[in-house]
Design a protein around this motif. Structure first.
Motif: not given
Length: 212
Positions: A152-154, A157, A173-174, A176-177, A180
């Motif tokens: 999900t993070d990939d 991004k 986004f923030h 999951s980043s 991860a």
């Protein structure tokens, strides 16, 4: 059982001794897993908790096989650069899942060997086929959830670089980043801890057997 012991030694070298996988260790590991899956189908192999864990360990190499076959398909059909970049993340996550599952299962096998050596009678209720299957399911579930977060993070991004990020998705986004990144750091330190624990366990077992 001698073949299974050799297989475990091979896997310990591949995942807990070598700092990173290479082509030779990966190839030997795949051959060992295939051979192990075949001999585990024999009626001569009794159903024990250790055998259940070894079976799950061998099946984890299916993830490596899928990754290798996928890379061969991409290379054979000469997929474009953008498509290759898009498929590289899932394939890497498959290898990550294989490594983490294998390390955890090997540690469970080492812990069971410790119980058999020092607490054979007291630990008999814990060392059951049911508990081994439950442990394998928990490990697979946790690692699959981990790699789903990485994937999900990939994807987020990749989408953020190809298109403007919409404000409602910024928090996702923030989150999951950050999650991860924390999970990758935790996995790294957990890998080091597992190596130390496994060395200690087999050190204790070796000297215990030597004294006997």
């Amino acid at each position: 059982m001698k073949d299974l012991r050799r297989y475990l030694v091979l896997k310990y070298i591949q995942y807990l001794v070598l700092s990173s996988s290479n082509a030779v260790s990966t190839f030997l590991g795949l051959l060992g897993s295939l051979y192990t899956i075949i001999i585990l189908q024999s009626a001569r192999v009794s159903s024990k908790s250790t055998v259940v864990l070894i079976s799950s360990l061998a099946k984890a190499d299916i993830l490596v096989s899928v990754s290798i076959v996928s890379e061969m398909v991409v290379w054979t059909f000469d997929v474009g650069t953008s498509s290759t970049a898009f498929t590289s993340a899932p394939l890497q996550n498959l290898l990550t899942a294989n490594t983490h599952i294998s390390c955890l299962l090997l540690s469970c096998i080492a812990f069971e060997a410790y119980l058999i050596t020092f607490f054979p009678t007291e630990s008999r209720r814990l060392r059951t086929v049911k508990n081994a299957r439950l442990t394998s399911r928990i490990i697979w579930t946790l690692v699959v959830a981990e790699c789903a977060l990485f994937q999900t993070d990939d994807l987020l991004k990749a989408s953020s670089t190809s298109a403007p990020t919409r404000s409602p998705c910024i928090w996702l986004f923030h989150f999951s980043s950050t999650a991860a990144a924390l999970l990758r750091s935790l996995s790294y330190f957990l890998g080091i801890l597992l190596r130390i624990v496994n060395v200690y366990i087999y050190y204790k077992i070796f000297f215990s057997m030597s004294n006997r």
